[in-house]
Design a protein around this motif. Structure first.
Motif, PDB file in Angstrom:
ATOM      1  N   GLY A 293       0.888  -1.335  -0.152  1.00  0.00           N
ATOM      2  CA  GLY A 293      -0.046   0.185  -0.110  1.00  0.00           C
ATOM      3  C   GLY A 293       0.783   1.260  -0.055  1.00  0.00           C
ATOM      4  O   GLY A 293       1.702   1.344  -0.781  1.00  0.00           O
ATOM      5  N   ALA A 294       0.570   2.139   1.039  1.00  0.00           N
ATOM      6  CA  ALA A 294       1.439   3.451   1.163  1.00  0.00           C
ATOM      7  C   ALA A 294       2.845   2.860   1.407  1.00  0.00           C
ATOM      8  O   ALA A 294       3.169   2.121   2.317  1.00  0.00           O
ATOM      9  CB  ALA A 294       0.979   4.312   2.224  1.00  0.00           C
ATOM     10  N   ALA A 295       3.727   3.675   0.780  1.00  0.00           N
ATOM     11  CA  ALA A 295       5.014   3.315   0.627  1.00  0.00           C
ATOM     12  C   ALA A 295       5.757   4.683   1.611  1.00  0.00           C
ATOM     13  O   ALA A 295       5.457   5.707   1.406  1.00  0.00           O
ATOM     14  CB  ALA A 295       5.754   3.095  -0.550  1.00  0.00           C
ATOM     15  N   ASP A 296       6.898   4.172   2.238  1.00  0.00           N
ATOM     16  CA  ASP A 296       7.819   5.243   2.921  1.00  0.00           C
ATOM     17  C   ASP A 296       8.876   5.693   1.824  1.00  0.00           C
ATOM     18  O   ASP A 296       8.914   7.004   2.044  1.00  0.00           O
ATOM     19  CB  ASP A 296       8.676   4.573   3.906  1.00  0.00           C
ATOM     20  CG  ASP A 296       7.820   4.169   5.165  1.00  0.00           C
ATOM     21  OD1 ASP A 296       6.675   4.920   5.553  1.00  0.00           O
ATOM     22  OD2 ASP A 296       8.017   3.173   5.892  1.00  0.00           O
ATOM     23  N   LEU A 297       9.309   5.328   1.061  1.00  0.00           N
ATOM     24  CA  LEU A 297      10.176   5.329   0.200  1.00  0.00           C
ATOM     25  C   LEU A 297       9.862   4.806  -1.154  1.00  0.00           C
ATOM     26  O   LEU A 297       9.312   3.801  -1.480  1.00  0.00           O
ATOM     27  CB  LEU A 297      11.601   5.174   0.463  1.00  0.00           C
ATOM     28  CG  LEU A 297      12.084   5.717   1.786  1.00  0.00           C
ATOM     29  CD1 LEU A 297      13.693   5.153   2.076  1.00  0.00           C
ATOM     30  CD2 LEU A 297      12.318   7.271   1.451  1.00  0.00           C
ATOM     31  N   LYS A 298      10.405   5.772  -2.449  1.00  0.00           N
ATOM     32  CA  LYS A 298      10.417   5.057  -3.600  1.00  0.00           C
ATOM     33  C   LYS A 298      11.751   4.866  -4.179  1.00  0.00           C
ATOM     34  O   LYS A 298      12.436   5.450  -3.924  1.00  0.00           O
ATOM     35  CB  LYS A 298       9.443   6.059  -4.625  1.00  0.00           C
ATOM     36  CG  LYS A 298       8.246   6.487  -4.435  1.00  0.00           C
ATOM     37  CD  LYS A 298       7.334   5.190  -4.604  1.00  0.00           C
ATOM     38  CE  LYS A 298       5.788   5.593  -4.692  1.00  0.00           C
ATOM     39  NZ  LYS A 298       4.942   4.346  -4.837  1.00  0.00           N
ATOM     40  N   VAL A 299      12.022   3.481  -4.716  1.00  0.00           N
ATOM     41  CA  VAL A 299      12.941   2.794  -4.986  1.00  0.00           C
ATOM     42  C   VAL A 299      13.343   2.501  -6.514  1.00  0.00           C
ATOM     43  O   VAL A 299      12.559   1.836  -6.866  1.00  0.00           O
ATOM     44  CB  VAL A 299      13.751   1.772  -4.004  1.00  0.00           C
ATOM     45  CG1 VAL A 299      15.057   1.177  -4.367  1.00  0.00           C
ATOM     46  CG2 VAL A 299      13.891   2.235  -2.595  1.00  0.00           C
ATOM     47  N   THR A 300      14.153   2.973  -7.179  1.00  0.00           N
ATOM     48  CA  THR A 300      14.362   2.651  -8.657  1.00  0.00           C
ATOM     49  C   THR A 300      15.565   1.420  -8.408  1.00  0.00           C
ATOM     50  O   THR A 300      16.711   1.488  -8.105  1.00  0.00           O
ATOM     51  CB  THR A 300      14.956   3.749  -9.582  1.00  0.00           C
ATOM     52  OG1 THR A 300      14.237   4.922  -9.472  1.00  0.00           O
ATOM     53  CG2 THR A 300      15.104   3.171 -10.719  1.00  0.00           C
ATOM     54  N   VAL A 301      14.977   0.445  -9.063  1.00  0.00           N
ATOM     55  CA  VAL A 301      15.768  -1.063  -9.033  1.00  0.00           C
ATOM     56  C   VAL A 301      16.954  -1.003  -9.942  1.00  0.00           C
ATOM     57  O   VAL A 301      16.811  -0.506 -11.089  1.00  0.00           O
ATOM     58  CB  VAL A 301      14.822  -2.021  -9.282  1.00  0.00           C
ATOM     59  CG1 VAL A 301      15.705  -3.437  -9.215  1.00  0.00           C
ATOM     60  CG2 VAL A 301      13.860  -2.345  -8.121  1.00  0.00           C
ATOM     61  N   ARG A 302      18.019  -1.269  -9.606  1.00  0.00           N
ATOM     62  CA  ARG A 302      19.271  -1.430 -10.504  1.00  0.00           C
ATOM     63  C   ARG A 302      19.596  -2.683 -10.669  1.00  0.00           C
ATOM     64  O   ARG A 302      20.022  -3.222 -11.936  1.00  0.00           O
ATOM     65  CB  ARG A 302      20.478  -0.737  -9.984  1.00  0.00           C
ATOM     66  CG  ARG A 302      20.270   0.865  -9.787  1.00  0.00           C
ATOM     67  CD  ARG A 302      21.928   1.500  -9.321  1.00  0.00           C
ATOM     68  NE  ARG A 302      22.021   0.964  -8.131  1.00  0.00           N
ATOM     69  CZ  ARG A 302      22.807  -0.005  -7.496  1.00  0.00           C
ATOM     70  NH1 ARG A 302      23.715  -0.637  -8.483  1.00  0.00           N
ATOM     71  NH2 ARG A 302      23.199  -0.183  -6.048  1.00  0.00           N
ATOM     72  N   ASP A 303      19.488  -3.807  -9.540  1.00  0.00           N
ATOM     73  CA  ASP A 303      19.721  -5.051  -9.945  1.00  0.00           C
ATOM     74  C   ASP A 303      19.126  -6.140  -8.771  1.00  0.00           C
ATOM     75  O   ASP A 303      18.687  -5.432  -7.686  1.00  0.00           O
ATOM     76  CB  ASP A 303      21.305  -5.084  -9.831  1.00  0.00           C
ATOM     77  CG  ASP A 303      21.739  -6.615 -10.354  1.00  0.00           C
ATOM     78  OD1 ASP A 303      20.954  -7.205 -11.099  1.00  0.00           O
ATOM     79  OD2 ASP A 303      22.889  -7.021 -10.312  1.00  0.00           O
ATOM     80  N   ALA A 304      18.874  -7.198  -9.130  1.00  0.00           N
ATOM     81  CA  ALA A 304      18.316  -8.017  -8.202  1.00  0.00           C
ATOM     82  C   ALA A 304      19.101  -9.483  -8.157  1.00  0.00           C
ATOM     83  O   ALA A 304      19.542  -9.918  -9.329  1.00  0.00           O
ATOM     84  CB  ALA A 304      16.869  -8.348  -8.419  1.00  0.00           C
ATOM     85  N   GLU A 305      19.405  -9.856  -6.810  1.00  0.00           N
ATOM     86  CA  GLU A 305      20.244 -11.047  -6.938  1.00  0.00           C
ATOM     87  C   GLU A 305      19.042 -12.175  -6.286  1.00  0.00           C
ATOM     88  O   GLU A 305      18.820 -11.889  -5.038  1.00  0.00           O
ATOM     89  CB  GLU A 305      21.407 -10.953  -6.072  1.00  0.00           C
ATOM     90  CG  GLU A 305      22.338 -10.322  -6.735  1.00  0.00           C
ATOM     91  CD  GLU A 305      23.678 -10.292  -5.668  1.00  0.00           C
ATOM     92  OE1 GLU A 305      23.591 -10.609  -4.442  1.00  0.00           O
ATOM     93  OE2 GLU A 305      24.816  -9.531  -6.274  1.00  0.00           O
ATOM     94  N   GLN A 306      18.989 -13.356  -6.837  1.00  0.00           N
ATOM     95  CA  GLN A 306      18.139 -14.387  -6.509  1.00  0.00           C
ATOM     96  C   GLN A 306      19.009 -15.507  -5.950  1.00  0.00           C
ATOM     97  O   GLN A 306      19.659 -16.286  -6.912  1.00  0.00           O
ATOM     98  CB  GLN A 306      17.262 -14.924  -7.743  1.00  0.00           C
ATOM     99  CG  GLN A 306      16.447 -13.726  -8.290  1.00  0.00           C
ATOM    100  CD  GLN A 306      15.070 -13.558  -7.661  1.00  0.00           C
ATOM    101  OE1 GLN A 306      14.986 -14.040  -6.463  1.00  0.00           O
ATOM    102  NE2 GLN A 306      14.227 -12.679  -8.058  1.00  0.00           N
ATOM    103  N   LEU A 307      18.790 -15.753  -4.706  1.00  0.00           N
ATOM    104  CA  LEU A 307      19.512 -16.879  -4.067  1.00  0.00           C
ATOM    105  C   LEU A 307      18.880 -18.099  -3.543  1.00  0.00           C
ATOM    106  O   LEU A 307      19.316 -18.960  -3.100  1.00  0.00           O
ATOM    107  CB  LEU A 307      20.438 -16.184  -2.965  1.00  0.00           C
ATOM    108  CG  LEU A 307      21.281 -15.135  -3.198  1.00  0.00           C
ATOM    109  CD1 LEU A 307      22.049 -14.770  -1.955  1.00  0.00           C
ATOM    110  CD2 LEU A 307      22.392 -15.404  -4.197  1.00  0.00           C
TER     111      LEU A 307
END
Length: 361
Positions: A293-307
């Motif tokens: 729902g409501a967010a504290d911050l907006k983050v632009t994703v650069r990368d994701a690591e799936q482990l």
């Protein structure tokens, strides 16, 4: 009882001061880790304790005795080096016995000590081999064994695992911690790896530029860091930081305003704050979740690591890097903008100018 006390210890090379008045009180039987970035002075400090480096000022006391002018060989310490420092022309047995022979230990006692120590460290099958015939982990066990047979009052370890591969480092970390539990001796261990520090230590001294930034139990330092440096160094991945201002202070609550104008309502009761103050909000990657729902911050994703069992999402917010440590798997894509929520029970606030924590004592 304090076994090792450093009082205003200093070290200078000419006009360059590399150790700047260190005070430490290490109790009998404690496992103390010196941790910090390269060049912070941790190895120099260890060598001063051992007697391999002279001190410029202050006092070093071992067992209540000032040892500033006592030779390294007479301090009752044993040191394990990063390079192992084994004699290549000697067998393992000879490497273990060499120091004992130099102090005129009887052959019977030497054989007894080598037998018990080699079994404890699981190198009893290697006694007739030379260092070139051993793996890195086996060489490190021999180096540790050479220290153990001397029965020192304090063990000193100078980044002993840095030459080992990742899996072997984990195994040897456990073995050194188990050795400490069995022997009960005081151990001082230098590393730049804060994971080693967190998993092995009774006490951690975090060093920067020749000064101790914080000294305490691992979780105490993790949960209540003194400043931004300690907060960012202890913990993996490192703590996230977002700069802003206290836009409103209302009793036990505050409004934190980021540089981009986002406003976040936060609890204020645990902090010494004033309205209008420039502050830095800190929060660890595992205290963030993707907001539904409501967010504290907006983050632009650069990368994701799936482990598999966990995921790391790396992004950007207000020019600050943001890392999320999430349980399970995630399907966020590069370039996506996501909303994140901060766990209010685990926030940290720091004075932006000084870097010091604003948490009440």
């Amino acid at each position: 009882m304090s076994q090792l006390v450093l009082n205003n210890v200093r070290k200078s090379y000419g006009d360059v001061e590399v150790i700047k008045g260190v005070d430490l009180d290490i109790k009998q039987g404690e496992f103390c880790v010196f941790v910090g970035p390269s060049g912070c002075g941790k190895s120099t400090l260890l060598r001063m304790i051992s007697g391999l480096e002279s001190i410029t000022g202050g006092k070093i006391s071992i067992g209540g005795e000032v040892v500033n002018d006592v030779a390294a060989a007479d301090r009752g310490l044993a040191m394990v080096f990063q390079s192992y420092a084994l004699y290549p022309h000697m067998t393992v047995r000879q490497n273990l016995s060499f120091g004992l022979e130099n102090i005129n230990t009887s052959k019977t006692d030497i054989e007894s000590k080598i037998g018990s120590v080699s079994k404890m460290l699981q190198i009893d099958m290697l006694l007739d081999r030379k260092p070139k015939d051993l793996s890195g982990g086996q060489r490190q066990r021999v180096a540790i064994g050479r220290a153990v047979v001397r029965e020192p009052s304090i063990f000193l370890f100078d980044e002993p695992l840095s030459n080992l591969d990742a899996e072997l480092r984990v195994d040897m970390r456990g073995e050194i911690a188990d050795l400490h539990r069995r022997l009960g001796n005081t151990m001082i261990y230098v590393t730049h790896d804060q994971v080693e520090a967190m998993t092995m230590a009774d006490k951690i001294a975090v060093l920067r530029f020749g000064e101790v930034e914080q000294f305490g139990a691992p979780l105490e330092i993790y949960n209540r860091p003194n400043n931004i440096f300690v907060a960012g160094f202890i913990g993996s991945p490192k703590m996230n930081f977002v700069e802003g201002v206290v836009a409103k202070l209302d009793g036990s609550n505050l409004t934190f305003k980021t540089k981009s104008g986002a406003e976040i309502a936060l609890p204020a009761a645990d902090f010494d704050l004033s309205e209008g103050a420039n502050v830095t909000l800190g929060f660890r990657p595992n205290h963030l979740t993707i907001a539904e729902g409501a967010a504290d911050l907006k983050v632009t994703v650069r990368d994701a690591e799936q482990l598999g069992g966990e995921s790391f999402v790396f992004g950007q917010c207000d020019d600050a890097p943001i890392t999320l440590h999430l349980r399970g798997q995630t399907d966020v894509d590069h370039g996506a903008e996501i909303g994140v929520a901060i766990d209010r029970e685990h926030i940290h606030l720091f004075d932006t100018d000084s870097g010091n924590t604003l948490r009440k004592a």
